[in-house]
Each structure stands twice: as C-alpha cells, then as structure tokens.
Design a protein around this motif. Structure first.
Motif, PDB file in Angstrom:
ATOM      1  N   LEU A  47     -58.580  52.333  15.317  1.00 43.27           N
ATOM      2  CA  LEU A  47     -58.308  52.755  16.691  1.00 43.27           C
ATOM      3  C   LEU A  47     -56.823  52.607  17.035  1.00 43.27           C
ATOM      4  O   LEU A  47     -56.257  53.448  17.739  1.00 43.27           O
ATOM      5  N   ALA A  48     -56.195  51.553  16.537  1.00 49.36           N
ATOM      6  CA  ALA A  48     -54.768  51.378  16.796  1.00 49.36           C
ATOM      7  C   ALA A  48     -53.952  52.494  16.167  1.00 49.36           C
ATOM      8  O   ALA A  48     -52.983  52.993  16.765  1.00 49.36           O
TER       9      ALA A  48
ATOM     10  N   CYS B 114     -50.151  53.446  17.601  1.00 49.01           N
ATOM     11  CA  CYS B 114     -49.419  52.197  17.787  1.00 49.01           C
ATOM     12  C   CYS B 114     -48.536  51.944  16.564  1.00 49.01           C
ATOM     13  O   CYS B 114     -48.958  52.172  15.422  1.00 49.01           O
ATOM     14  N   GLU B 115     -47.358  51.448  16.789  1.00 52.52           N
ATOM     15  CA  GLU B 115     -46.453  51.140  15.685  1.00 52.52           C
ATOM     16  C   GLU B 115     -46.953  49.907  14.933  1.00 52.52           C
ATOM     17  O   GLU B 115     -47.425  48.935  15.540  1.00 52.52           O
TER      18      GLU B 115
ATOM     19  N   ARG C 213     -47.675  46.020  16.007  1.00 44.50           N
ATOM     20  CA  ARG C 213     -46.523  45.342  16.607  1.00 44.50           C
ATOM     21  C   ARG C 213     -46.719  45.243  18.110  1.00 44.50           C
ATOM     22  O   ARG C 213     -47.019  46.233  18.779  1.00 44.50           O
ATOM     23  N   VAL C 214     -46.566  44.042  18.647  1.00 49.04           N
ATOM     24  CA  VAL C 214     -46.702  43.819  20.085  1.00 49.04           C
ATOM     25  C   VAL C 214     -45.512  43.012  20.574  1.00 49.04           C
ATOM     26  O   VAL C 214     -44.828  42.345  19.799  1.00 49.04           O
TER      27      VAL C 214
ATOM     28  N   VAL D 184     -47.301  51.893  22.485  1.00 43.35           N
ATOM     29  CA  VAL D 184     -47.899  52.990  23.255  1.00 43.35           C
ATOM     30  C   VAL D 184     -48.172  52.509  24.672  1.00 43.35           C
ATOM     31  O   VAL D 184     -48.834  51.476  24.871  1.00 43.35           O
ATOM     32  N   ALA D 185     -47.701  53.232  25.653  1.00 42.04           N
ATOM     33  CA  ALA D 185     -47.872  52.832  27.054  1.00 42.04           C
ATOM     34  C   ALA D 185     -49.354  52.698  27.396  1.00 42.04           C
ATOM     35  O   ALA D 185     -50.161  53.583  27.088  1.00 42.04           O
ATOM     36  N   GLY D 186     -49.702  51.587  28.033  1.00 41.91           N
ATOM     37  CA  GLY D 186     -51.073  51.375  28.477  1.00 41.91           C
ATOM     38  C   GLY D 186     -52.006  50.819  27.426  1.00 41.91           C
ATOM     39  O   GLY D 186     -53.185  50.605  27.709  1.00 41.91           O
TER      40      GLY D 186
END
Length: 444
Positions: free
Chosen positions: A263-264, A269-270, A277-278, A286-288
């Motif tokens: 899903l990521a 998502c990077e 990565r967070v 990714v926004a949101g």
C-alpha cells in the motif's frame, strides 16, 4: 469533520486510532485479523483475545483488507473488502479520506535452502501464531533456526504448547554486534529483563543455544524428517566439516522481517533502504499519508506503538483538531529508533547464505522455480527488472505474489530495488467478480 483511516490493527495501528480519537476526530480502523492485536499480540488463548478496547469514535472493521488505493482530490480513496477471504459473502466499499495512516506491519523474512519446501518447515511467525492463537504445536521434536531476538519468544511459545525443543540456532554473532552499538544497547536497556527471562527459560529446560550455526538443508519424503545443521563463518558461508544431521518433526526458520510495503508503494511513498521514509511527525513524502510501525523500520512493539501515537495525533491535526503534543511518544520513538538501528547491525543477514543453495533448490515454491533455472533465465534474457524477471522465470507470479520468495529472488537476481516484488496495483487477492461490482462509496 472527515475521519482518519488507519490500516492495520497491530500495536502501531491501535495506538494511531486511539491517539486520533483522543484528539476528538472520528477514526475508521481496518484490520485483516479477526481480532485486534496483530502478530505481536496474536490472539492469545491464555490471556484472553478481547483484552483490547477501542476508544469512542473508532469504527473497527475486522477481517477487512485494503486491496487498492488511488489518489483523489484532497486525499486518497481506500478500496476494501470485508469478510473471510474464501467466503462467498464478502462485501466491498470505498472510502475517501484526507488523512491516511498506514500501519500494515511486516512478515517473516525467509531464506531458501534445500528442502525448505517440505511440509513441516515453518516460518517462526507461523509457528508462534499456531501456538499462541490455537494452542497447537508444530511438532513433537522442534528445532528453531535463523537470526534475531524473535527466535526466543517463539521458543517459549513452543515450550508452552508441549513441544520438545531441540535447540535454538542463531546464525549470527549478536554479542559482537551489540557491543559495537553502545548507544543502541543503552536505548534498549529496558529489554534486559525480558532477555534474561528468555535465557533463564532456555537454561531451565536445558535447551542448547548455538551461535553462528543454522539449518542448511531439510530432509524427508512426504514431510521433514531430519535437518542438516552447520557452523558458519562470519559471512555465513559454511565451515567445512561442521555439518551435523538431526532428526526432527518440524523446523521453524526466521531471518528477521520484511515490511509489508504494497500500500505504501501504491501511494508512492518514498522508501529508504527498503522502509518508508517518514519525518518526526510520521508523515511520508505523500501529502496526507502517515506511516508507523514496522513499515518504517523493524524495532519492536514499543517503538511501533510510539510511532502510531505520533501518527494518529499528526493525522488528527491535519483534519483541524488540536491534539496534545505526544511528548512521551516522541521521546520513546527517538530511543526506539536508536535501538532499532543497533538491532539491525547486531543481526545482519550474511551474503554467504547463497552458498547453501544447489541448482535444483526451489526459490519460488508457488511456481516451482529452481535456483539454477532462475539464474539461467535471468542471464539469458537479461532480466534486469522485477517485471521482466517475473515474465521470464515465473518467480513471484504464484498465489503468494512474491510475499514469501520475493526478497530472496530479488537478492539472487541482483535487483537493486528492495520493493521490487511489492509493486502491484492490487495489494491483496480479490475475485474477478468483486472487481466488477459497484462498490458503495463514502467520505471518511
């Protein structure tokens, strides 16, 4: 006010749902399990399966899978199915949300070796799930092998259900790794009591714990009857003359964990070194979209819960709420990440595992692709990407869609992309008829 959607009901997902609900926003919590808890709190028949309570404002969907995500103006559309995977009465719906928390966890990392496809060869996680969830032992004479501290609670679970544990084989040399990471060792000092308890358990039951040793082959006809173990060099190549044959009914293997990235990756998502990565707020690129738990790094339940608390508060803030700053969770997460980094350094997987394989060793069990066939096809067809590799070898095209074999196949084929087998638009199996249905749609 819109709802926060949380995917995953393990420590990270539960903490995220609780944190967002405490901030005053409504939450939709989606989990594939029949009950909350995830793998760590696997429905334990001895302590009670319903010990987790949900905060007011949380709608919980059990036995529900998110099979696809798609971007929509202002957020993401979450496509899900509810009901047993093999049941005819599964229902579908789509939910739009501006704040999505991914807490999908991880699954066992498996390394192929000759005979690993025999019945009676289990992953460590599967053995623990059977023991804790069903009170079932995987065999009378059980051997554990692999690397990582997870082997120790699995050993306990097997003893609890009456198995005769023949030994715990640790392929690495963790003491050396831990001593090289003093800051991480200090960050994990709270786990010393748990470690001492596990060591005491092994001592009381006179169970051997052997370092730099592992299972390199399983033997049997209809099921596993014996295994060959061997001592390993630091790079995990076999020490000549160290092979030993042991009769077993079952063998459990686990070489760490692989994050469940489907899903990521779909959300774009990077990734960094195979994990999402967070930032400090658990926000992805990714926004949101926020991520928590094993998706961002393997660090255990406490770190997952801390990250989930932060992610839930951040998602609630995105929706206009004013949550209390999760100061304790932020502090816990910082220490947990230091411990997680040290954990990875203390239990690396050595490159020498490839030398355990023979030409006829299956590397993809679903499609019965052998190691020699994989290498020959990849060379002859110059398959340099996951899609090309799947098409020319069939590896990863079976029922599990590469969840079991994908990481090992990518390593053997030299694919640089750690998420090579997680790139699929349909994250979980669905029926063709379900794809054709008109699904009810609502805003979260």
């Amino acid at each position: 006010m819109s709802r926060v959607v949380v995917v995953g009901g393990g420590p990270a997902g539960m903490a995220a749902a609780r944190s967002a609900a405490d901030a005053g926003v409504d939450v939709l919590l989606i989990d594939s399990g029949a009950r909350l808890g995830g793998q760590y709190h696997r429905q334990d028949t001895r302590t009670g399966a319903d010990r987790f309570t949900l905060a007011p404002g949380v709608e919980y969907l059990a036995e529900s899978v998110v099979w696809a995500l798609e971007p929509v103006p202002g957020g993401h559309r979450v496509h899900l199915r509810t009901g047993p995977a093999d049941g005819p009465g599964r229902t579908g719906r789509s939910v739009d949300t501006p704040a999505l928390v991914l807490a999908t966890g991880a699954y066992d990392r498996v390394l192929p070796f000759p005979g690993w496809d025999l019945p009676g060869v289990f992953t460590a996680g599967a053995a623990q799930a059977l023991a804790k969830g069903q009170g079932v032992r995987v065999g009378e004479r059980v051997l554990l092998a692999g690397t990582g501290p997870f082997l120790l609670p699995v050993a306990r679970s097997q003893l609890d259900v009456g198995a005769r544990l023949l030994g715990v084989l640790e392929a690495g040399e963790p003491l050396t790794g831990w001593l090289a990471q003093p800051s991480g060792l200090l960050a994990g000092s709270g786990k010393f009591a748990e470690l001492a308890d596990h060591i005491g358990m092994l001592t009381r039951h006179r169970i051997p714990y052997r370092r730099r040793t592992t299972v390199i082959e399983a033997h049997g006809t209809d099921r596993v009857e014996a295994v060959t173990t061997a001592r390993l060099h630091r790079d995990w190549t076999v020490v000549p003359g160290s092979a030993r044959r042991i009769e077993v009914d079952a063998v459990c293997v686990g070489f760490g964990f692989t994050p469940q990235l489907e899903l990521a990756v779909t959300a774009r998502c990077e990734l960094t070194e195979g994990f999402v990565r967070v930032d400090a707020a658990q926000a992805t690129s990714v926004a949101g979209v926020f991520a928590a738990g094993e998706l961002t790094g393997i660090g255990g339940a406490e770190l997952s819960a801390a990250e989930g608390t932060i992610a839930g508060a951040s998602a609630a803030k995105l929706l206009g709420a004013r949550p209390k700053p999760p100061v304790r969770a932020l502090r816990s997460a910082r220490g947990g990440r230091r411990f997680a980094a040290a954990l990875g350094a203390a239990y690396p997987v050595g490159e020498g595992w490839r030398t355990w394989l023979r030409e006829d060793t299956l590397v993809c069990r679903c499609e019965e692709v052998a190691y020699g066939e994989l290498c020959a096809a990849a060379r002859a067809r110059e398959a340099r990407g996951s899609r090309a590799l799947k098409l020319v070898t069939r590896a990863g095209l079976g029922l599990c869609q590469g969840r079991v074999c994908g990481r090992a196949v990518a390593d053997l084929a030299g694919l640089p992309d750690p998420a090579a087998f997680a790139r699929r638009p349909i994250a979980t199996p669905v029926r063709l008829g379900e794809l054709a249905e008109d699904q009810p749609q609502q805003d979260a």
